[in-house]
Design a protein around this motif. Sequence first.
Motif, mmCIF file in Angstrom:
data_model
loop_
_atom_site.group_PDB
_atom_site.id
_atom_site.type_symbol
_atom_site.label_atom_id
_atom_site.label_comp_id
_atom_site.label_asym_id
_atom_site.label_seq_id
_atom_site.Cartn_x
_atom_site.Cartn_y
_atom_site.Cartn_z
ATOM 1 N N PHE A 18 -51.714 -45.235 -20.348
ATOM 2 C CA PHE A 18 -52.447 -44.799 -19.153
ATOM 3 C C PHE A 18 -53.947 -45.057 -19.334
ATOM 4 O O PHE A 18 -54.589 -45.660 -18.465
ATOM 5 N N THR A 19 -54.498 -44.628 -20.451
ATOM 6 C CA THR A 19 -55.926 -44.818 -20.715
ATOM 7 C C THR A 19 -56.277 -46.301 -20.777
ATOM 8 O O THR A 19 -57.274 -46.740 -20.190
ATOM 9 N N ALA A 20 -55.451 -47.091 -21.455
ATOM 10 C CA ALA A 20 -55.699 -48.528 -21.555
ATOM 11 C C ALA A 20 -55.616 -49.201 -20.186
ATOM 12 O O ALA A 20 -56.397 -50.110 -19.882
ATOM 13 N N GLN A 21 -54.691 -48.766 -19.348
ATOM 14 C CA GLN A 21 -54.571 -49.330 -17.996
ATOM 15 C C GLN A 21 -55.829 -49.033 -17.177
ATOM 16 O O GLN A 21 -56.291 -49.890 -16.428
ATOM 17 N N LYS A 22 -56.380 -47.841 -17.298
ATOM 18 C CA LYS A 22 -57.586 -47.495 -16.547
ATOM 19 C C LYS A 22 -58.764 -48.360 -16.992
ATOM 20 O O LYS A 22 -59.565 -48.822 -16.171
ATOM 21 N N ILE A 23 -58.873 -48.615 -18.269
ATOM 22 C CA ILE A 23 -59.928 -49.495 -18.789
ATOM 23 C C ILE A 23 -59.693 -50.925 -18.304
ATOM 24 O O ILE A 23 -60.630 -51.605 -17.865
ATOM 25 N N TYR A 24 -58.459 -51.395 -18.375
ATOM 26 C CA TYR A 24 -58.115 -52.742 -17.913
ATOM 27 C C TYR A 24 -58.452 -52.896 -16.434
ATOM 28 O O TYR A 24 -59.019 -53.910 -16.008
ATOM 29 N N PHE A 25 -58.123 -51.883 -15.632
ATOM 30 C CA PHE A 25 -58.391 -51.933 -14.201
ATOM 31 C C PHE A 25 -59.892 -51.996 -13.916
ATOM 32 O O PHE A 25 -60.333 -52.740 -13.038
ATOM 33 N N ALA A 26 -60.686 -51.241 -14.650
ATOM 34 C CA ALA A 26 -62.136 -51.243 -14.453
ATOM 35 C C ALA A 26 -62.734 -52.630 -14.699
ATOM 36 O O ALA A 26 -63.692 -53.026 -14.034
ATOM 37 N N THR A 27 -62.142 -53.372 -15.603
ATOM 38 C CA THR A 27 -62.634 -54.708 -15.941
ATOM 39 C C THR A 27 -62.070 -55.791 -15.028
ATOM 40 O O THR A 27 -62.781 -56.720 -14.646
ATOM 41 N N ASN A 28 -60.806 -55.673 -14.651
ATOM 42 C CA ASN A 28 -60.098 -56.756 -13.966
ATOM 43 C C ASN A 28 -59.735 -56.485 -12.506
ATOM 44 O O ASN A 28 -59.185 -57.359 -11.850
ATOM 45 N N GLN A 29 -59.974 -55.287 -12.022
ATOM 46 C CA GLN A 29 -59.628 -54.892 -10.649
ATOM 47 C C GLN A 29 -58.146 -55.049 -10.334
ATOM 48 O O GLN A 29 -57.745 -55.266 -9.194
ATOM 49 N N THR A 30 -57.328 -54.956 -11.360
ATOM 50 C CA THR A 30 -55.872 -54.950 -11.239
ATOM 51 C C THR A 30 -55.322 -54.284 -12.484
ATOM 52 O O THR A 30 -56.020 -54.192 -13.502
ATOM 53 N N TYR A 31 -54.095 -53.802 -12.405
ATOM 54 C CA TYR A 31 -53.448 -53.226 -13.578
ATOM 55 C C TYR A 31 -52.673 -54.305 -14.316
ATOM 56 O O TYR A 31 -52.179 -55.255 -13.724
ATOM 57 N N ALA A 32 -52.576 -54.154 -15.626
ATOM 58 C CA ALA A 32 -51.831 -55.105 -16.456
ATOM 59 C C ALA A 32 -50.346 -55.033 -16.126
ATOM 60 O O ALA A 32 -49.812 -53.970 -15.825
ATOM 61 N N ASP A 33 -49.681 -56.195 -16.212
ATOM 62 C CA ASP A 33 -48.252 -56.242 -15.928
ATOM 63 C C ASP A 33 -47.396 -56.377 -17.182
ATOM 64 O O ASP A 33 -46.178 -56.464 -17.101
ATOM 65 N N THR A 34 -48.030 -56.397 -18.342
ATOM 66 C CA THR A 34 -47.317 -56.404 -19.620
ATOM 67 C C THR A 34 -48.115 -55.585 -20.640
ATOM 68 O O THR A 34 -49.352 -55.545 -20.569
ATOM 69 N N PRO A 35 -47.440 -54.980 -21.596
ATOM 70 C CA PRO A 35 -48.162 -54.219 -22.621
ATOM 71 C C PRO A 35 -49.084 -55.090 -23.464
ATOM 72 O O PRO A 35 -50.110 -54.621 -23.957
ATOM 73 N N SER A 36 -48.757 -56.376 -23.620
ATOM 74 C CA SER A 36 -49.558 -57.252 -24.469
ATOM 75 C C SER A 36 -50.971 -57.488 -23.921
ATOM 76 O O SER A 36 -51.865 -57.865 -24.668
ATOM 77 N N LYS A 37 -51.182 -57.252 -22.642
ATOM 78 C CA LYS A 37 -52.519 -57.411 -22.053
ATOM 79 C C LYS A 37 -53.416 -56.209 -22.316
ATOM 80 O O LYS A 37 -54.607 -56.253 -22.037
ATOM 81 N N LEU A 38 -52.841 -55.153 -22.831
ATOM 82 C CA LEU A 38 -53.593 -53.927 -23.057
ATOM 83 C C LEU A 38 -53.987 -53.803 -24.525
ATOM 84 O O LEU A 38 -53.215 -54.130 -25.415
ATOM 85 N N ASP A 39 -55.177 -53.310 -24.764
ATOM 86 C CA ASP A 39 -55.647 -53.070 -26.125
ATOM 87 C C ASP A 39 -55.223 -51.657 -26.527
ATOM 88 O O ASP A 39 -56.008 -50.715 -26.479
ATOM 89 N N VAL A 40 -53.930 -51.538 -26.880
ATOM 90 C CA VAL A 40 -53.387 -50.218 -27.200
ATOM 91 C C VAL A 40 -52.391 -50.337 -28.346
ATOM 92 O O VAL A 40 -51.649 -51.311 -28.429
ATOM 93 N N GLN A 41 -52.417 -49.356 -29.230
ATOM 94 C CA GLN A 41 -51.469 -49.312 -30.340
ATOM 95 C C GLN A 41 -50.415 -48.256 -30.045
ATOM 96 O O GLN A 41 -50.740 -47.108 -29.762
ATOM 97 N N THR A 42 -49.164 -48.636 -30.088
ATOM 98 C CA THR A 42 -48.057 -47.693 -29.969
ATOM 99 C C THR A 42 -47.144 -47.906 -31.169
ATOM 100 O O THR A 42 -47.282 -48.902 -31.886
ATOM 101 N N GLU A 43 -46.238 -46.988 -31.388
ATOM 102 C CA GLU A 43 -45.266 -47.158 -32.471
ATOM 103 C C GLU A 43 -44.498 -48.454 -32.236
ATOM 104 O O GLU A 43 -44.172 -48.793 -31.104
ATOM 105 N N SER A 44 -44.228 -49.176 -33.291
ATOM 106 C CA SER A 44 -43.492 -50.429 -33.128
ATOM 107 C C SER A 44 -42.596 -50.660 -34.338
ATOM 108 O O SER A 44 -42.704 -49.970 -35.343
#
Length: 96
Positions: A18-44
Motif C-alpha cells: 500500500f505504501t509503495a503504491q502511494k509513492i509510485y502513484f505520486a511519481t507516475n500518476q498511475t498505480y503499478a500493475d505488478t509487484p516488480s515495479k514497486l520498491d518494496v521488500q516482502t517475504e519471498s
Amino acid sequence: YLLRSKQTEAKVSLSAIFTAQKIYFATNQTYADTPSKLDVQTESGGSARYDITVTGNSTTFTATAKGNLDDDAVLDTWTIDQSKNLQNTVNDITSE
C-alpha cells in the motif's frame, strides 16, 4: 493462535505494498500493475507463506496475498486497495 499469528505476514506485506503504491502513484500518476515495479521488500522464497499479486491502473489498485496455513485445499486470502481497505476475504483458519 499459531495460525492467526501466521496471518501477520499477509497484513505486513500488504501494508508495505500500500505504501509503495502511494509513492509510485505520486511519481507516475498511475498505480503499478505488478509487484516488480514497486520498491518494496516482502517475504519471498521458501520462507514466504503467501504469494502476492498486484493489479493497478490510473485510479485503483488491488494487492492480493494467498497462502495455505494448514495444508488443506483452502487458501487464506487477504486484499488491500487504494483506500487502505484490508480484508481477509477467505479465512483458512475458519474454512473447512
